[in-house]
Design a protein around this motif. Sequence first.
Motif, PDB file in Angstrom:
ATOM      1  N   ALA A 256      48.448 -15.030  29.304  1.00  0.00           N
ATOM      2  CA  ALA A 256      47.731 -13.775  29.545  1.00  0.00           C
ATOM      3  C   ALA A 256      46.319 -13.959  30.085  1.00  0.00           C
ATOM      4  N   ASP A 257      45.833 -15.186  30.233  1.00  0.00           N
ATOM      5  CA  ASP A 257      44.469 -15.343  30.740  1.00  0.00           C
ATOM      6  C   ASP A 257      44.380 -15.198  32.253  1.00  0.00           C
ATOM      7  N   GLY A 258      45.539 -15.135  32.940  1.00  0.00           N
ATOM      8  CA  GLY A 258      45.546 -14.865  34.370  1.00  0.00           C
ATOM      9  C   GLY A 258      45.750 -16.057  35.269  1.00  0.00           C
ATOM     10  N   GLU A 259      45.487 -17.259  34.801  1.00  0.00           N
ATOM     11  CA  GLU A 259      45.590 -18.440  35.672  1.00  0.00           C
ATOM     12  C   GLU A 259      46.441 -19.521  35.006  1.00  0.00           C
ATOM     13  N   ASP A 260      47.641 -19.166  34.612  1.00  0.00           N
ATOM     14  CA  ASP A 260      48.547 -20.130  33.996  1.00  0.00           C
ATOM     15  C   ASP A 260      48.937 -21.187  35.040  1.00  0.00           C
ATOM     16  N   PRO A 261      48.593 -22.456  34.837  1.00  0.00           N
ATOM     17  CA  PRO A 261      48.889 -23.487  35.836  1.00  0.00           C
ATOM     18  C   PRO A 261      50.373 -23.841  35.903  1.00  0.00           C
ATOM     19  N   ASN A 262      51.184 -23.260  35.031  1.00  0.00           N
ATOM     20  CA  ASN A 262      52.607 -23.553  35.032  1.00  0.00           C
ATOM     21  C   ASN A 262      53.410 -22.497  35.785  1.00  0.00           C
ATOM     22  N   CYS A 263      52.712 -21.563  36.452  1.00  0.00           N
ATOM     23  CA  CYS A 263      53.408 -20.485  37.157  1.00  0.00           C
ATOM     24  C   CYS A 263      53.220 -20.631  38.666  1.00  0.00           C
ATOM     25  N   SER A 264      52.879 -19.578  39.384  1.00  0.00           N
ATOM     26  CA  SER A 264      52.893 -19.648  40.850  1.00  0.00           C
ATOM     27  C   SER A 264      51.900 -20.661  41.408  1.00  0.00           C
ATOM     28  N   LYS A 265      50.946 -21.107  40.611  1.00  0.00           N
ATOM     29  CA  LYS A 265      50.002 -22.129  41.079  1.00  0.00           C
ATOM     30  C   LYS A 265      50.672 -23.486  41.289  1.00  0.00           C
ATOM     31  N   THR A 266      51.890 -23.646  40.781  1.00  0.00           N
ATOM     32  CA  THR A 266      52.596 -24.907  40.971  1.00  0.00           C
ATOM     33  C   THR A 266      53.254 -25.003  42.338  1.00  0.00           C
ATOM     34  N   VAL A 267      53.332 -23.903  43.082  1.00  0.00           N
ATOM     35  CA  VAL A 267      54.046 -23.866  44.356  1.00  0.00           C
ATOM     36  C   VAL A 267      53.288 -24.677  45.391  1.00  0.00           C
ATOM     37  N   ARG A 268      54.020 -25.498  46.145  1.00  0.00           N
ATOM     38  CA  ARG A 268      53.405 -26.346  47.171  1.00  0.00           C
ATOM     39  C   ARG A 268      53.755 -25.885  48.582  1.00  0.00           C
ATOM     40  N   SER A 269      54.332 -24.696  48.716  1.00  0.00           N
ATOM     41  CA  SER A 269      54.703 -24.202  50.039  1.00  0.00           C
ATOM     42  C   SER A 269      54.209 -22.769  50.206  1.00  0.00           C
ATOM     43  N   ILE A 270      54.092 -22.353  51.454  1.00  0.00           N
ATOM     44  CA  ILE A 270      53.637 -21.006  51.767  1.00  0.00           C
ATOM     45  C   ILE A 270      54.805 -20.193  52.304  1.00  0.00           C
ATOM     46  N   GLY A 271      55.059 -19.068  51.678  1.00  0.00           N
ATOM     47  CA  GLY A 271      56.145 -18.211  52.122  1.00  0.00           C
ATOM     48  C   GLY A 271      55.746 -17.379  53.323  1.00  0.00           C
ATOM     49  N   GLY A 272      56.729 -16.970  54.085  1.00  0.00           N
ATOM     50  CA  GLY A 272      56.490 -16.088  55.227  1.00  0.00           C
ATOM     51  C   GLY A 272      56.295 -14.656  54.786  1.00  0.00           C
ATOM     52  N   PRO A 273      56.284 -13.731  55.738  1.00  0.00           N
ATOM     53  CA  PRO A 273      56.045 -12.317  55.410  1.00  0.00           C
ATOM     54  C   PRO A 273      56.999 -11.768  54.362  1.00  0.00           C
ATOM     55  N   SER A 274      58.269 -12.228  54.362  1.00  0.00           N
ATOM     56  CA  SER A 274      59.231 -11.679  53.409  1.00  0.00           C
ATOM     57  C   SER A 274      58.859 -11.998  51.974  1.00  0.00           C
ATOM     58  N   ALA A 275      58.220 -13.147  51.740  1.00  0.00           N
ATOM     59  CA  ALA A 275      57.806 -13.493  50.381  1.00  0.00           C
ATOM     60  C   ALA A 275      56.772 -12.511  49.860  1.00  0.00           C
ATOM     61  N   HIS A 276      55.959 -11.996  50.760  1.00  0.00           N
ATOM     62  CA  HIS A 276      54.927 -11.047  50.349  1.00  0.00           C
ATOM     63  C   HIS A 276      55.415  -9.604  50.384  1.00  0.00           C
ATOM     64  N   GLU A 277      56.255  -9.294  51.334  1.00  0.00           N
ATOM     65  CA  GLU A 277      56.644  -7.900  51.542  1.00  0.00           C
ATOM     66  C   GLU A 277      57.837  -7.466  50.705  1.00  0.00           C
ATOM     67  N   MET A 278      58.563  -8.391  50.090  1.00  0.00           N
ATOM     68  CA  MET A 278      59.776  -8.068  49.354  1.00  0.00           C
ATOM     69  C   MET A 278      59.588  -8.367  47.875  1.00  0.00           C
ATOM     70  N   TYR A 279      59.471  -7.342  47.082  1.00  0.00           N
ATOM     71  CA  TYR A 279      59.370  -7.493  45.631  1.00  0.00           C
ATOM     72  C   TYR A 279      60.515  -6.728  44.981  1.00  0.00           C
ATOM     73  N   PHE A 280      61.173  -7.384  44.013  1.00  0.00           N
ATOM     74  CA  PHE A 280      62.315  -6.774  43.319  1.00  0.00           C
ATOM     75  C   PHE A 280      63.392  -6.329  44.314  1.00  0.00           C
ATOM     76  N   ASP A 281      63.544  -7.129  45.377  1.00  0.00           N
ATOM     77  CA  ASP A 281      64.516  -6.856  46.438  1.00  0.00           C
ATOM     78  C   ASP A 281      64.266  -5.519  47.129  1.00  0.00           C
ATOM     79  N   ILE A 282      63.022  -5.060  47.094  1.00  0.00           N
ATOM     80  CA  ILE A 282      62.639  -3.804  47.744  1.00  0.00           C
ATOM     81  C   ILE A 282      61.562  -4.115  48.781  1.00  0.00           C
ATOM     82  N   GLN A 283      61.815  -3.760  50.019  1.00  0.00           N
ATOM     83  CA  GLN A 283      60.826  -3.938  51.079  1.00  0.00           C
ATOM     84  C   GLN A 283      59.626  -3.032  50.838  1.00  0.00           C
TER      85      GLN A 283
END
Length: 290
Positions: A256-283
């Motif tokens: 709950a502190d906002g910067e859990d290093p075991n979550c999305s901060k572990t990702v080593r790649s950058i997603g394209g527009p769909s990674a940002h524009e599509m949440y819960f399978d909803i554009q």
Amino acid sequence: MQLHLLRIALAAFAFFLGVLAAPAPEPRATTGISQEVFDELKFYYQYASSSFSDKCAKPNGNVFVKRINNAITDTQGFIARDDDRKEIIVALRGSGSLIDGLVDIAFVPVPLISRGINPPLFSFIHAGFLTAYNSVADVIINTVKDELVVHPDYTLVTSGHSLGGALASIAGLSLQQNFHNNTVRMYTYGQPRTFNSVAAFFVNSKFGNRAHRSVHVNDVIPHIVPQGILDFRHHGIEYWQFVEPAVPANFKSCNADGEDPNCSKTVRSIGGPSAHEMYFDIQSGTIFCS
């Protein structure tokens, strides 16, 4: 689409710097969320998505109260009321114009000064996001105040995607500070870092587990504003969908502190527009207005 591609390109360098500087993961995140939490996150995302519509007669099937629109800062959204859940909802729109792009990249930290907010000393915030929120703050606060005269026991909720997520987080803090007797919850999706560490911990102290921040797989926008010397920091509980598809088992509920290093901060790649524009399978921009 071109605006989002530009933002993603500008984010890449800062993202990789942040990844390289990130501390080693700690065993904090819990894999899997309940169906109830999943449905709640998806439900409030539908408000965020609908905020892209100029006309939303019945947001999520509920009562439309007021349109939010400032032409100078290009800040839009709406206020709705759900009489079944006893909620007043403020939904704020994400990026959709060149002006919004300029707001996004104006990440010089400035003092957190906004109507009714009394933060601790040395609370700073992204200059562009604060300017955009302050341009509609009076409309939001005054409209919610009028609604609470008739519905004094209603919960207040804010929601937004991307830039709208940053604005929704400021709106959530603003409502909590201006309406102390009402419970406030916030839901953000693909939100870039908005506050410095002092202000982020201030938000955490006021919201606890009522600040929900969703991240979709390798969406780079949550990392577009780096921590570094400017001291920006996420707030709230990150709900990270770490793999497709969008089902409860594929989410992690993070520290709950906002910067859990075991979550999305572990990702080593950058997603394209769909990674940002599509949440819960909803554009993003799909309308739920009837």
